[in-house]
Design a protein around this motif. Structure first.
Motif, short mmCIF file in Angstrom:
data_model
loop_
_atom_site.label_atom_id
_atom_site.label_comp_id
_atom_site.label_asym_id
_atom_site.label_seq_id
_atom_site.Cartn_x
_atom_site.Cartn_y
_atom_site.Cartn_z
N VAL A 1 -38.74 -80.33 -83.28
CA VAL A 1 -39.88 -79.99 -82.41
C VAL A 1 -40.23 -81.25 -81.62
CG1 VAL A 1 -42.32 -79.35 -82.38
CG2 VAL A 1 -40.73 -78.23 -83.99
N VAL A 2 -40.33 -81.11 -80.30
CA VAL A 2 -40.65 -82.27 -79.46
C VAL A 2 -42.16 -82.40 -79.33
CG1 VAL A 2 -40.42 -83.26 -77.15
CG2 VAL A 2 -38.51 -81.96 -78.16
N THR A 3 -42.68 -83.57 -79.70
CA THR A 3 -44.11 -83.82 -79.52
C THR A 3 -44.29 -84.98 -78.54
OG1 THR A 3 -44.68 -83.02 -81.72
CG2 THR A 3 -46.26 -84.50 -80.68
N ILE A 4 -44.91 -84.67 -77.42
CA ILE A 4 -45.15 -85.68 -76.38
C ILE A 4 -46.60 -86.13 -76.53
CG2 ILE A 4 -45.12 -86.11 -73.88
CD1 ILE A 4 -43.62 -83.19 -73.87
N LYS A 5 -46.77 -87.42 -76.58
CA LYS A 5 -48.16 -87.92 -76.61
C LYS A 5 -48.49 -88.38 -75.20
CE LYS A 5 -48.98 -88.23 -81.33
NZ LYS A 5 -48.11 -89.04 -82.16
N SER A 6 -49.02 -87.49 -74.42
CA SER A 6 -49.42 -87.73 -73.02
C SER A 6 -48.23 -87.86 -72.07
CB SER A 6 -50.34 -88.94 -72.90
OG SER A 6 -51.45 -88.79 -73.73
N GLY A 7 -47.54 -89.02 -72.10
CA GLY A 7 -46.44 -89.23 -71.14
C GLY A 7 -45.10 -89.27 -71.85
N VAL A 8 -44.04 -89.00 -71.06
CA VAL A 8 -42.67 -89.04 -71.63
C VAL A 8 -42.24 -90.49 -71.78
CG1 VAL A 8 -40.26 -88.44 -71.17
CG2 VAL A 8 -42.09 -86.81 -70.63
N VAL B 1 -49.89 -79.55 -66.75
CA VAL B 1 -51.01 -79.74 -65.83
C VAL B 1 -50.78 -80.94 -64.92
CG1 VAL B 1 -53.47 -80.22 -65.64
CG2 VAL B 1 -52.66 -78.55 -67.31
N TYR B 2 -50.44 -82.09 -65.52
CA TYR B 2 -50.27 -83.31 -64.71
C TYR B 2 -48.81 -83.71 -64.55
CZ TYR B 2 -55.27 -83.44 -65.03
OH TYR B 2 -56.58 -83.08 -64.92
N GLY B 3 -47.91 -82.85 -64.95
CA GLY B 3 -46.49 -83.11 -64.68
C GLY B 3 -45.74 -83.76 -65.81
N ASN B 4 -46.43 -84.17 -66.90
CA ASN B 4 -45.70 -84.85 -67.99
C ASN B 4 -44.85 -83.87 -68.80
OD1 ASN B 4 -46.70 -87.62 -67.67
ND2 ASN B 4 -48.69 -86.69 -68.08
N THR B 5 -45.42 -82.73 -69.13
CA THR B 5 -44.65 -81.73 -69.87
C THR B 5 -43.51 -81.21 -68.99
OG1 THR B 5 -46.67 -81.15 -71.04
CG2 THR B 5 -44.85 -79.59 -71.23
N LYS B 6 -43.79 -81.07 -67.71
CA LYS B 6 -42.74 -80.63 -66.77
C LYS B 6 -41.58 -81.63 -66.77
CE LYS B 6 -41.90 -79.34 -62.00
NZ LYS B 6 -42.43 -79.20 -60.66
N LYS B 7 -41.93 -82.94 -66.79
CA LYS B 7 -40.90 -83.98 -66.80
C LYS B 7 -40.03 -83.84 -68.06
CE LYS B 7 -40.66 -88.97 -66.19
NZ LYS B 7 -41.47 -90.18 -66.24
N ALA B 8 -40.67 -83.56 -69.17
CA ALA B 8 -39.93 -83.38 -70.43
C ALA B 8 -39.01 -82.15 -70.35
CB ALA B 8 -40.91 -83.24 -71.60
#
Ligand code: FEO
Length: 388
Positions: free
Chosen positions: A361-368, A251-258
């Motif tokens: 498993v990669v877990t992102i907490k909000s930002g990369v 949604v805000y680009g953080n998962t996309k960055k990952a």
């Protein structure tokens, strides 16, 4: 109207007006509804076309048969993109008969309210119809793509009229490679019925086929082994291409960055091919096609309402519906307070056969952050090591 062989003519039409094929598939290069005429002592027309092209189709038939009149309309498939002009045909050619099987005639009654009486010729599986020199053999192919479907083999010209099989999106004047739009068509429309396609391929293996005449897309005349091999791969749920598809919702680009980081890492590790798809913005049928094409899949989603983002949900349901199996799968999730996406995605695929799950498993907490990069590297390495 054009010759396919001395006696077989193409009388189909191109559709460049259609917004969505079968009410859901984007067709930027249009669609072809194919129909053929076999001219012999008797004349057979193979299937009709979409309702909007009835006049053009009848005109094409007229050009093919000249002063003569068709004796038969063979109905291989009752979906209205092929059957819609049956009534018009019967009115235009009052002496002609319809050739189909018991299920075909039940559907003709249901769709068009027609009881055909002596205007119907009912064929059995492996039944034949002689046109003179051309003897047609009808081979039932249930669920490729509807239950009444049959394909037709013409021994004289060694032509297989394959119904929806070997079809593709795109009008015949579209300048595009066969495989891409044939694969999207296959997994979008027939993907669920791999076992039935396999059964048909087994029957086809006993026939000497030189020409494939599908109901959509080009007539195939050269290198038929190439098309048959792809159909075998697709219908057996084996991967066609070695590589990783990363399907993501961000949604805000953080998962996309990952996802971009994972893409870079996979390339660094020597992965032969990586494709990414933003599920909210790309054509869903294209995304599903890509998941089936590659041997490895990574699902990356934000946590949303305690589960996954809606587009990821739709994507996974689309895979399940089509029997997704035999693949390596990795997971990435993002969650600002209670990440649950990875667990949800894995649970959604729990009934899928023969999936190899990556432990990392990669877990992102909000930002990369740094720790995310470490997890991504671990997932990339594990994906590269896995040769399942
Ligand atoms: Fe092209 Fe299943 O109709």
């Amino acid at each position: 109207m054009r010759h396919i062989t001395d006696d077989i003519y193409y009388v189909g039409v191109n559709d460049h007006e259609l917004d969505l094929f079968e009410g859901q598939f984007e067709v930027p290069n249009g669609m072809a509804y194919n129909s053929y005429v076999i001219v012999d002592e008797k004349i057979a027309v193979m299937d009709s076309v979409d309702i909007r092209f009835g006049e053009e189709w009848l005109q094409n038939i007229k050009e093919a048969v000249g002063d003569r009149k068709p004796d038969y309309l063979v109905v291989q498939h009752m979906e209205p993109d092929h059957s819609a002009n049956i009534v018009k045909f019967l009115e235009t050619y009052p002496g002609a008969q319809i050739v189909g099987n018991a299920k075909t005639f039940q559907m003709i009654a249901n769709f068009y309210g027609l009881e055909l009486g002596d205007r119907k010729v009912t064929v059995m599986n492996n039944g034949t119809l002689s046109l003179g020199q051309h003897e047609l053999t009808f081979v039932f192919a249930p669920m490729v793509h509807w239950p009444e479907v049959m394909v037709t083999y013409d021994k004289k010209d060694k032509a297989l009229f394959s119904a929806d099989g070997f079809g593709k999106f795109g009008a015949l004047d579209a300048d595009e490679a066969w495989a891409c739009e044939a694969r999207r068509y296959y997994f979008g429309i027939v993907g669920k019925y791999g076992a039935q396609v396999q059964a048909l391929l087994k029957k086809a293996a006993d026939l000497d086929i030189r020409i494939i005449c599908p109901l959509h897309g080009p007539v195939l005349t050269e290198d038929l082994a190439y098309y048959l091999k792809l159909y075998h791969t697709w219908s057996s749920y084996e991967a066609e291409t070695e590589g990783v598809m990363i399907a993501y919702s961000s949604v805000y680009g953080n998962t996309k960055k990952a996802v971009e980081l994972l893409e870079d890492k996979l390339k660094e590790c020597g992965c032969p091919r990586v494709v990414t798809a933003d599920l909210a913005r790309e054509d869903m049928a294209e995304c599903i096609e890509d998941a089936f094409r590659h041997n490895k899949l990574v699902l990356a989603s934000i946590t949303y309402n305690g589960g996954v983002f809606p587009h990821m949900h739709t994507f996974i349901e689309g895979l399940k519906e089509r029997g997704f199996q035999n693949r390596t799968v990795g997971l990435m999730e993002n969650g600002s307070w209670a990440p649950t996406a990875a667990k949800t995605m894995k649970a959604m695929l729990e009934d899928s056969k023969n999936l190899t799950w990556m432990e990392s498993v990669v877990t992102i907490k909000s930002g990369v952050k740094e720790d995310t990069a470490v997890q991504i590297e671990a997932l990339a390495r594990e994906l590269q090591l896995d040769n399942a």
